[in-house]
Design a protein around this motif. Structure first.
Motif, PDB file in Angstrom:
ATOM      1  N   LEU A 143     -10.990   5.045  -1.821  1.00 17.61           N
ATOM      2  CA  LEU A 143     -10.600   3.630  -1.943  1.00 17.61           C
ATOM      3  C   LEU A 143      -9.590   3.733  -0.540  1.00 17.61           C
ATOM      4  CD1 LEU A 143      -9.508   4.093  -5.000  1.00 17.61           C
ATOM      5  CD2 LEU A 143     -11.065   2.632  -4.598  1.00 17.61           C
ATOM      6  N   VAL A 144      -9.657   1.988   0.241  1.00 23.52           N
ATOM      7  CA  VAL A 144      -9.631   1.613   0.766  1.00 23.52           C
ATOM      8  C   VAL A 144      -9.644   0.450   0.865  1.00 23.52           C
ATOM      9  CG1 VAL A 144     -10.257   3.312   3.282  1.00 23.52           C
ATOM     10  CG2 VAL A 144     -11.763   1.123   2.284  1.00 23.52           C
ATOM     11  N   PRO A 145      -8.265  -0.356   1.202  1.00 22.01           N
ATOM     12  CA  PRO A 145      -7.671  -1.196   1.067  1.00 22.01           C
ATOM     13  C   PRO A 145      -8.822  -2.371   0.958  1.00 22.01           C
ATOM     14  CG  PRO A 145      -6.219   0.008   2.213  1.00 22.01           C
ATOM     15  CD  PRO A 145      -7.019   0.597   2.678  1.00 22.01           C
TER      16      PRO A 145
ATOM     17  N   LEU B  76      -1.574  -0.017  -2.444  1.00 23.12           N
ATOM     18  CA  LEU B  76      -2.380  -0.062  -3.088  1.00 23.12           C
ATOM     19  C   LEU B  76      -1.962   2.059  -2.914  1.00 23.12           C
ATOM     20  CD1 LEU B  76      -5.550   0.295  -3.882  1.00 23.12           C
ATOM     21  CD2 LEU B  76      -6.325   0.801  -0.970  1.00 23.12           C
ATOM     22  N   LEU B  77      -1.196   2.212  -1.964  1.00 24.77           N
ATOM     23  CA  LEU B  77      -0.504   3.603  -2.239  1.00 24.77           C
ATOM     24  C   LEU B  77       0.284   3.670  -2.860  1.00 24.77           C
ATOM     25  CD1 LEU B  77      -0.723   3.247   1.626  1.00 24.77           C
ATOM     26  CD2 LEU B  77      -3.135   3.884  -0.309  1.00 24.77           C
ATOM     27  N   GLN B  78       1.017   2.889  -3.907  1.00 25.66           N
ATOM     28  CA  GLN B  78       1.982   3.034  -4.277  1.00 25.66           C
ATOM     29  C   GLN B  78       3.748   3.383  -3.478  1.00 25.66           C
ATOM     30  OE1 GLN B  78       2.963   1.528  -8.149  1.00 25.66           O
ATOM     31  NE2 GLN B  78       1.692   0.190  -7.252  1.00 25.66           N
TER      32      GLN B  78
ATOM     33  N   GLU C 179      -4.905  -7.048  -4.479  1.00 24.65           N
ATOM     34  CA  GLU C 179      -4.401  -7.775  -5.160  1.00 24.65           C
ATOM     35  C   GLU C 179      -4.259  -7.968  -6.669  1.00 24.65           C
ATOM     36  OE1 GLU C 179      -1.071  -9.072  -5.342  1.00 24.65           O
ATOM     37  OE2 GLU C 179      -1.557 -10.624  -3.824  1.00 24.65           O
ATOM     38  N   ALA C 180      -2.875  -8.124  -7.404  1.00 24.72           N
ATOM     39  CA  ALA C 180      -2.241  -7.949  -8.698  1.00 24.72           C
ATOM     40  C   ALA C 180      -1.644  -9.477  -9.177  1.00 24.72           C
ATOM     41  CB  ALA C 180      -1.875  -6.739  -9.084  1.00 24.72           C
ATOM     42  N   ILE C 181      -2.975  -9.440 -10.444  1.00 26.91           N
ATOM     43  CA  ILE C 181      -2.585 -10.717 -10.883  1.00 26.91           C
ATOM     44  C   ILE C 181      -1.108 -10.679 -12.286  1.00 26.91           C
ATOM     45  CG2 ILE C 181      -3.278 -13.490 -10.852  1.00 26.91           C
ATOM     46  CD1 ILE C 181      -3.928 -12.556  -8.382  1.00 26.91           C
TER      47      ILE C 181
ATOM     48  N   LEU D 112      -2.644   7.182   2.550  1.00 25.73           N
ATOM     49  CA  LEU D 112      -3.613   6.278   2.568  1.00 25.73           C
ATOM     50  C   LEU D 112      -3.182   5.269   3.177  1.00 25.73           C
ATOM     51  CD1 LEU D 112      -4.256   6.559  -1.331  1.00 25.73           C
ATOM     52  CD2 LEU D 112      -5.889   6.202   0.622  1.00 25.73           C
ATOM     53  N   ALA D 113      -1.494   5.456   3.505  1.00 24.45           N
ATOM     54  CA  ALA D 113      -0.983   4.200   4.182  1.00 24.45           C
ATOM     55  C   ALA D 113      -1.851   4.272   5.706  1.00 24.45           C
ATOM     56  CB  ALA D 113       0.308   4.918   4.400  1.00 24.45           C
TER      57      ALA D 113
END
Lengths: 376, 440
Positions: B27-29, A56-58, A153-155, A14-15
């Protein structure tokens, strides 16, 4: 042995996808360094911690080490990533017993996601929350960050909430459930390490201990033992005990392992957060940590054999004893793991869905126990 | 010796894996801005949120945080409870609050206060609860809840565990369904706590005990209306409790003083039950099968089980059809419920009880099973199973002006009237009255 590689592989893949920062198309070549906030002031946004090279990809940032546990806590079929970050120049005293003591500044990280189809954990997924345990000077604090639907994002969430999710379970059935993001006090129900003078709960880590981490994982160059890996990274102050002398959990779902060890490992991961000395279920007098369930050193009544409930109120399904050897259907442990009513359900937090694999293991194990005084 | 960690995954991932894993990309960002949007928002601090309409014109003097009902009220109130500083009251303005999760307090010296004109103006409704099973719970010291109503909890209403300093004041706790087994077990429930005050509450419909104080010390329960529960008030394995000026009626049993086996706190000592009105506790027992309370025969005013130094005086005890005051040992209990493991740490017999100056009338007119086996109508005002370690060790005093009394001399004699005695002479004695409780 691909517990980690799966995570890392998809992450790396995913990167390559474009990111949406200012320099969207150019991948950032600089190493990402963790930037912890001032103590007592946790960030409101997960991104501000810089725990991930790509959240996102951890993909972890520098010095953020992925790890896996032998026996995971069942959380309604979510997939999880776990990481630890120990500040530069600090070490962790190696210990065979108990959870390791981490230095001030340590951040432990656990991210929860739903795969659209849990049979394909590397397929499409939705990240739900990233939980942190942060070792501040006064002690550990618990924080969780809820990911937005865009996954950008995570809040930080203090008060907890339910998130509606849909996924396909191991049997191929579509499940809709309200996934619980715990409030900070609920974290403390499981991560309970005692209370301070005013009765406020002290929290601490549960997973990072030799019992749970002494397994192989793939850090990119083939499977290696995690303790060896952490040791070679310089995490430990002191060398790990030789492998042959170490006690460790077993994979609860591996039929090749000893049944009693499987059951004890399951209890340790899924129940001992609360059911251990000093845990939040102390009033139940039922202790289910790996040591307390050792039949050679621990009185069977401690882990429920022929034990009458103490604090269960009506939540006994009409049964008399927590565990009746040979009789799963007469054992309160089984009925409470089967129950979905809020006032019966075990565990009461962290899962809403009956864990069929865990339940099957419990039944098999109780059936195998030698008869005791309460066996009819 | 410390090697710097470096876990740059790019270095670690075999290239083949990269290619392989590209396929399932779903999923893409996303390209959202940084702020959370959508359902998952709600950063910390929500509890302090904007002023609620519900608080307009309401006197919130002394409140650090005031909240009103909202669609997201579970989160808002829970956030406020976590972020509140010690000593700062969290106030709830008039309205009905619908919660989807148990609320938990872990902040010392925290007060939750309804700021309506009466407790009926602020209603915490847990009918839609899908997480946790109690309504409001606290584990920290100095926990006060006042002037509000709590209803429809799956489990217990309000619970304080291991708290020093618990005040439940002017509360109403009840269930829309009436008195049914599915209701929560206990309405107000301090456990393993100390310096407990429960006053001016109305408790209706608990499937176990309305007011239940377990394994606690230094307790006052006063001026409560407790009705339509299985047990009205229960003091269990507790020390130094004063229960007075309450009205306990229309429960299956009015007031219970119990010592049960296999608990961490093993004894039940010095419970002073006085100046209460205890009447018509004749409701069918709707307790959950298997629980101790479900085994209590309906129609009892005051039931003493294995507790020591219980004083019952100056109460008005009327029209309880099984009996006014019934005092039993664990041996009798085991007639009624499956015995647990024997517990050598619990003393099974009630000792040094003092029952005096009560007004009895109309009790024992229709005893329910198994006390119907005694086969006396009306049953005497005080019934004792007579189980003691040695003759006289029960040390029961009924004062120099005793009520009517029956000793059945052991459970096995229950249906054997010839072996019963009704002579009060051995019990015409006095114990030193208990000192009033002073909370710290």
């Amino acid at each position: 042995m691909r517990w980690l590689i799966g995570t890392v592989m998809i992450a790396a893949a995913l990167a390559l996808a474009p990111a949406c920062s200012d320099d969207a198309v150019t991948p950032d070549p600089e190493p990402v360094l963790v930037t912890p906030p001032a103590f007592g002031e946790p960030y409101d946004k997960l991104s501000d911690w810089h725990l991930f090279a790509d959240p996102l990809l951890q993909l972890p940032a520098e010095r953020v080490v992925p790890y896996d546990v032998i026996a995971p806590l069942f959380s309604d079929y979510t997939s999880k990533w776990r990481f630890l970050f120990v500040p530069e120049g600090e070490t962790v005293p190696y210990a065979d017993e108990g959870t390791w003591e981490f230095p001030v500044g340590t951040v432990l990280v656990k991210t929860f996601a739903y795969a659209d189809d849990v049979r394909e954990p590397e397929g499409p997924r939705r990240i739900l929350e990233t939980r942190l345990l942060w070792r501040e000077p006064e002690g550990w604090t618990a924080h969780t960050y809820i990911w937005n639907e865009e996954q950008s994002e995570a809040i930080r969430e203090v008060g907890g909430r339910f998130v509606d999710v849909t996924f396909i379970d191991p049997l191929g059935a579509t499940v809709e459930t309200a996934y619980r993001v715990p409030n900070t006090n609920e974290c403390a129900d499981c991560h309970h390490q005692g209370e301070d003078e005013a009765g406020a709960i002290i929290v601490g880590p549960l997973g990072p201990k030799t019992l749970q981490l002494d397994r192989d994982a793939d850090f990119g160059a083939g499977p290696v033992n995690q303790l060896d890996q952490l040791s070679s990274l310089g995490l430990f102050d002191g060398d790990p005990t030789p492998s042959s002398e170490r006690e460790r959990l077993v994979d609860p779902y591996d039929p090749a392992e000893d049944l009693s060890l499987r059951a004890r490992s399951y209890f340790d991961a899924n129940c001992s957060g609360c059911h251990r000395q000093g845990g939040s279920a102390t009033d139940s007098d039922l202790e289910l940590d790996f040591d307390s369930t050792d039949p050679t050193t621990s009185d069977a009544v401690v882990w429920g054999v022929c034990k009458t409930p103490t604090s269960a109120g009506g939540a006994t399904c009409g049964n008399t004893y927590d565990i009746v050897p040979g009789e799963p259907d007469l054992s309160i442990v089984v009925c409470r793991m089967t129950a979905t009513e809020l006032d019966q359900r075990m565990p009461p937090l962290g899962s809403k869905i009956v864990h069929q694999e865990g339940l099957a293991l419990m039944r098999e194990w109780i059936e195998s126990l030698p008869p005791a005084s309460c066996t009819p | 010796m410390l090697v710097s960690f470096s876990m740059r995954p790019a270095r670690l991932i075999p290239l083949a894996a990269l290619v392989l894993a590209l396929a399932p990309l779903a999923l893409v960002p996303g390209c959202g801005d940084d702020s959370a949007t959508g359902g998952a928002g709600g950063a910390g601090g929500g509890g302090g949120g904007g002023p609620s309409e519900a608080c307009e014109g309401v006197d919130t003097t002394g409140c650090t945080i005031s909240l009103g009902p909202s669609d997201d009220v579970t989160n808002e109130l829970q956030t406020a409870l976590i972020e509140a500083e010690s000593g700062s009251p969290v106030c709830l303005c008039p309205g009905t609050y619908l919660f989807d999760n148990e609320l938990q307090v872990n902040t010392p010296d925290l007060t939750i206060r309804g700021v309506g004109a009466t407790r009926d103006d602020v209603v915490l409704d847990f009918a839609n609860q899908i997480g946790g099973d109690d309504g409001l719970t606290a584990t920290s010291d100095g926990f006060t809840v006042e002037n509000l109503s709590v209803k429809n909890t799956t489990g217990n209403g309000i619970v304080a565990t291991g708290s020093d300093g618990v005040t439940f004041r002017n509360l109403k706790v009840w269930w829309d369904a009436g008195s049914v087994t599915e209701n929560g077990a206990y309405a107000v429930y301090p456990i393993s706590s100390s310096n407990v005050l429960i006053e001016d509450c109305e408790i209706v419909g608990a499937a176990d005990a309305g007011v239940y104080v377990g394994q606690s010390t230094n307790i006052i329960v006063r001026n409560n209306d407790v009705h339509a529960n299985v047990a009205g008030i229960e003091i269990e394995n507790s020390t130094d409790a004063e229960v007075y000026d309450n009205r306990a009626y229309d429960n299956a049993a009015g007031i219970l003083v119990f010592a049960l086996p296999n608990l961490d706190k093993t004894d039940s000592l010095r419970c002073d039950v006085h100046d209460n009105e205890i009447y018509e506790n004749n409701r069918d027992n709707f307790g959950e099968e298997g629980t101790v309370v479900a085994a209590v025969p309906p129609g009892i005013g005051v039931l003493i089980l294995a507790a020591d130094e219980t004083h019952v005086h100056d109460n008005t005890i009327t029209d309880n059809v099984t009996g006014g005051v019934v005092m039993v040992s664990m041996a009798t209990l085991s007639l009624l419920v499956a015995p647990g493991e024997p517990d050598p740490d619990t003393d099974p017999d009630p000792e040094t009880t003092y029952i005096y100056a009560n007004t009895f009338s109309g009790n024992g007119t229709d005893p329910s099973s198994p006390l119907d086996l005694v086969d006396v109508v009306p049953m005497e005002d005080v019934l004792w199973d007579g189980v003691e370690k040695t003759d006289g060790s029960g040390d029961l005093c009924l004062s120099m002006t005793p009520p009517t009394f029956r000793n059945i001399h052991g459970v096995s004699n229950i249906a054997n009237q010839a072996n019963h005695t009704t002579d009060t002479t051995p019990h015409e004695c006095d114990h030193t009255p208990l000192a009033p409780i002073v909370l710290e």
